[in-house]
Design a protein around this motif. Structure first.
Motif, short mmCIF file in Angstrom:
data_model
loop_
_atom_site.label_atom_id
_atom_site.label_comp_id
_atom_site.label_asym_id
_atom_site.label_seq_id
_atom_site.Cartn_x
_atom_site.Cartn_y
_atom_site.Cartn_z
N VAL A 70 0.85 -1.21 0.00
CA VAL A 70 0.00 0.00 0.00
C VAL A 70 0.88 1.25 0.00
O VAL A 70 2.07 1.19 0.31
N ASP A 71 0.26 2.38 -0.34
CA ASP A 71 0.99 3.66 -0.22
C ASP A 71 0.64 4.28 1.13
O ASP A 71 -0.01 3.65 1.96
N GLU A 72 1.03 5.55 1.32
CA GLU A 72 0.86 6.11 2.66
C GLU A 72 -0.60 6.29 3.07
O GLU A 72 -0.91 6.40 4.25
N PHE A 73 -1.51 6.32 2.09
CA PHE A 73 -2.93 6.45 2.43
C PHE A 73 -3.68 5.12 2.34
O PHE A 73 -4.88 5.07 2.52
N GLY A 74 -2.95 4.11 2.03
CA GLY A 74 -3.62 2.83 1.75
C GLY A 74 -3.83 2.00 3.02
O GLY A 74 -3.24 2.24 4.06
N ARG A 75 -4.73 1.07 2.90
CA ARG A 75 -4.95 0.10 3.97
C ARG A 75 -5.26 -1.25 3.33
O ARG A 75 -6.05 -1.32 2.39
N GLY A 76 -4.63 -2.28 3.82
CA GLY A 76 -4.81 -3.60 3.22
C GLY A 76 -6.24 -4.08 3.34
O GLY A 76 -6.98 -3.68 4.24
N ASP A 77 -6.65 -4.94 2.37
CA ASP A 77 -8.00 -5.50 2.42
C ASP A 77 -8.19 -6.33 3.68
O ASP A 77 -7.26 -6.99 4.15
N ALA A 78 -9.41 -6.27 4.20
CA ALA A 78 -9.73 -7.15 5.34
C ALA A 78 -9.75 -8.59 4.84
O ALA A 78 -10.32 -8.90 3.80
N GLN A 79 -9.10 -9.47 5.55
CA GLN A 79 -9.06 -10.88 5.15
C GLN A 79 -9.42 -11.74 6.35
O GLN A 79 -9.33 -11.31 7.49
N LYS A 80 -9.84 -12.93 6.06
CA LYS A 80 -10.12 -13.86 7.17
C LYS A 80 -9.79 -15.28 6.73
O LYS A 80 -9.77 -15.58 5.54
N ILE A 81 -9.52 -16.10 7.71
CA ILE A 81 -9.25 -17.49 7.39
C ILE A 81 -10.58 -18.24 7.35
O ILE A 81 -11.57 -17.80 7.89
N ALA A 82 -10.54 -19.40 6.65
CA ALA A 82 -11.77 -20.19 6.55
C ALA A 82 -12.17 -20.70 7.94
O ALA A 82 -11.31 -20.99 8.77
N ALA A 83 -13.46 -20.78 8.17
CA ALA A 83 -13.95 -21.23 9.47
C ALA A 83 -13.55 -22.68 9.70
O ALA A 83 -13.54 -23.49 8.77
N GLY A 84 -13.22 -23.02 10.93
CA GLY A 84 -12.89 -24.40 11.25
C GLY A 84 -14.16 -25.22 11.44
O GLY A 84 -15.27 -24.74 11.23
N VAL A 85 -13.97 -26.47 11.81
CA VAL A 85 -15.14 -27.33 12.05
C VAL A 85 -15.06 -27.86 13.47
O VAL A 85 -13.98 -27.95 14.06
N THR A 86 -16.21 -28.22 14.00
CA THR A 86 -16.25 -28.82 15.32
C THR A 86 -16.18 -30.34 15.16
O THR A 86 -16.94 -30.91 14.39
N VAL A 87 -15.26 -30.95 15.87
CA VAL A 87 -15.20 -32.41 15.83
C VAL A 87 -15.63 -32.94 17.20
O VAL A 87 -15.18 -32.44 18.23
N GLY A 88 -16.53 -33.89 17.18
CA GLY A 88 -17.06 -34.44 18.43
C GLY A 88 -16.47 -35.81 18.70
O GLY A 88 -16.02 -36.51 17.78
N PHE A 89 -16.46 -36.19 19.96
CA PHE A 89 -15.93 -37.49 20.35
C PHE A 89 -17.01 -38.25 21.11
O PHE A 89 -17.65 -37.70 22.00
N PRO A 90 -17.21 -39.52 20.78
CA PRO A 90 -18.28 -40.29 21.42
C PRO A 90 -17.89 -40.79 22.81
O PRO A 90 -16.69 -40.87 23.14
N LEU A 91 -18.87 -41.11 23.60
CA LEU A 91 -18.65 -41.78 24.89
C LEU A 91 -19.61 -42.96 24.92
O LEU A 91 -20.82 -42.77 24.78
N ARG A 92 -19.05 -44.13 25.03
CA ARG A 92 -19.89 -45.33 25.01
C ARG A 92 -19.63 -46.15 26.26
O ARG A 92 -18.55 -46.06 26.86
N LEU A 93 -20.61 -46.93 26.63
CA LEU A 93 -20.49 -47.74 27.85
C LEU A 93 -20.50 -49.22 27.47
O LEU A 93 -21.38 -49.67 26.73
#
Lengths: 353, 82
Positions: A70-93
């Motif tokens: 960028v130049d002195e008046f510039g500002r970089g584009d807003a960026q974001k990373i891809a959303a993660g996922v939730t991983v679940g773990f079972p509990l069995r008896l």
């Protein structure tokens, strides 16, 4: 095959006295001590699973951004990373009961009672292995699995990376992976298993990391085929044999009699193990030294052990119930890959003991 | 009208082009090198294909084709079939 560890139960097992003569308290003291030893062994049995009381974690989402000039008046584009996922773990008896009459104790020897509880411990070991196999070799996610033993919250149990469009962390050098097509459930490419299939399997995991020691687990049925791939495979030798001076030598040692559970050599940098629990026509690879592929969920720290749940006396019957509450789920979805060598499409195995 | 470089300019450009300094190993021509590189790239690309599947994944579970979420994959209809 005789396998296992000598424990205090062996003292009971050596006794030809009846339980009545030994004393019930003495007999069960030996059984409880043996159970404690069994649980200690089981907790360190699985190198590619960590123990946890978590029932879900956030996974993935690591991605690349780029710095804009960028130049002195510039500002970089807003960026974001891809959303993660939730991983679940079972509990069995899981539980099992051993039941007897009072007359049984007046007739049965210490050896007979010990054999019953040794069989219970073996059943626990087999169930743990079966749940591990289910977590590793099932290529599909189980969405909305209900946590019935706790509060009926729905969890999403994930397989290893399986092209389900979930975010995949970028590689060590910024490599990106397409979540919609990238899979860690592979099948052989041609009419029969080729070295290139195994190379692709190893690299499928290796491309996500740049450190650690890679392991390749195979069934004994595939050992001969792997040994024949001598351009990639260097065999471990029996310690009594001096290798040829004109060939590459591996530093490991082959256990000549342990046919079903031993390291047999090195394949393109990965240590090859024949494992008794890997189904025929399947191979599994993971990297030791980075977050493990599986977690073993338990309710509280230590509660995943095989423990005495109940002692029940309803004359003339008496029973002891033992239970284990645990579940295996995939945590680090990229640190594991499976190759099916039986055909050109991945086919899930029937999970049995 | 498109400009045309004069004969003089072309000659100058040729003079400015640095002469090739790399010497191919004996018995190994540039063409062979290109061919070897292409074969390697091809082999790598084929190996790479193994960890890719159709979007959503295709796996066989209990004898049925399913996607990554275990949902059955419908067989494609034959052309012209309703």
């Amino acid at each position: 095959m005789a396998y296992g560890t000598l424990t205090t139960l062996d003292t009971l097992a050596a006794s030809q006295q009846t339980i009545a003569d030994i004393g019930e308290d003495n007999a069960f003291r030996a059984i409880d001590a043996s159970l404690q030893a069994h649980n200690e062994i089981m907790r360190s049995l699985v190198p590619f699973a960590e123990m946890t009381t978590d029932r879900q974690r956030r996974y993935g989402g690591d991605d690349n951004m780029s710095l804009d000039e960028v130049d002195e008046f510039g500002r970089g584009d807003a960026q974001k990373i891809a959303a993660g996922v939730t991983v679940g773990f079972p509990l069995r008896l899981f539980d099992v009961s051993v039941q007897w009459t009072r007359k049984y104790f007046q007739n049965a020897t210490g050896a007979e009672l010990a054999a019953q509880f040794t069989a219970v411990q073996k059943a626990h070991r087999k169930r743990v292995i079966r749940e591990i196999k289910r977590a590793i070799f099932t290529p599909t996610n189980t969405d909305n699995w209900v946590d019935r033993l706790v509060d009926h919250v729905e969890l999403d149990l994930k397989a290893l990376v399986n092209a389900d469009s979930a975010a995949i962390p970028s590689g060590p050098n910024g490599e990106s992976f397409d979540g919609a097509t990238h899979t860690h459930y592979l099948a052989r490419a041609g009419g029969s298993l080729a070295a290139s299939d195994i190379v692709a399997l190893l690299e499928t995991v290796r491309e996500h990391y740049n450190s650690g020691q890679q392991m390749l687990y195979i069934n004994r049925a595939q050992e001969a085929a792997v040994r024949a791939m001598d351009a990639n495979f260097t065999a471990y030798l029996d310690a009594r044999i001096v290798g040829s001076v004109t060939e590459n030598q591996s530093r490991g040692t082959l256990a000549p009699t342990n046919l079903y559970n031993r390291a047999i050599g090195v394949f393109d940098g990965a240590e090859v193990w024949v494992k008794p629990w890997v189904p025929a026509n399947y191979m599994f690879t993971w990297i030791d030294g980075v977050p493990p592929p599986l977690v073993e969920r338990e309710r509280r720290a230590g509660s995943g052990n095989l423990v005495l749940a109940a002692e029940d006396e309803a004359y003339p019957l008496r029973a002891r119930t033992l239970e284990a509450e645990f579940g295996f789920g995939v945590w680090n979805r990229t640190n594991g890959a499976v190759l099916y060598t039986g055909n050109t499409s991945y086919s899930a195995p029937t999970i049995t003991d | 009208m498109a400009s045309r470089k004069s004969k003089k300019a072309v000659t100058k450009a040729k003079e400015e082009t640095p002469a090739a300094t790399a010497v191919a190993p004996e018995g190994f021509t540039a063409a062979q090198e290109r061919q070897a590189r292409a074969a390697k790239v091809q082999a790598e690309a084929e190996a790479k294909k193994l960890d890719e599947t159709v979007p959503g994944g295709v796996y066989i579970v209990d004898g049925r084709k399913v996607n990554a979420h275990g949902e059955p994959i419908k067989a494609k209809k034959e052309e012209g079939e309703e």
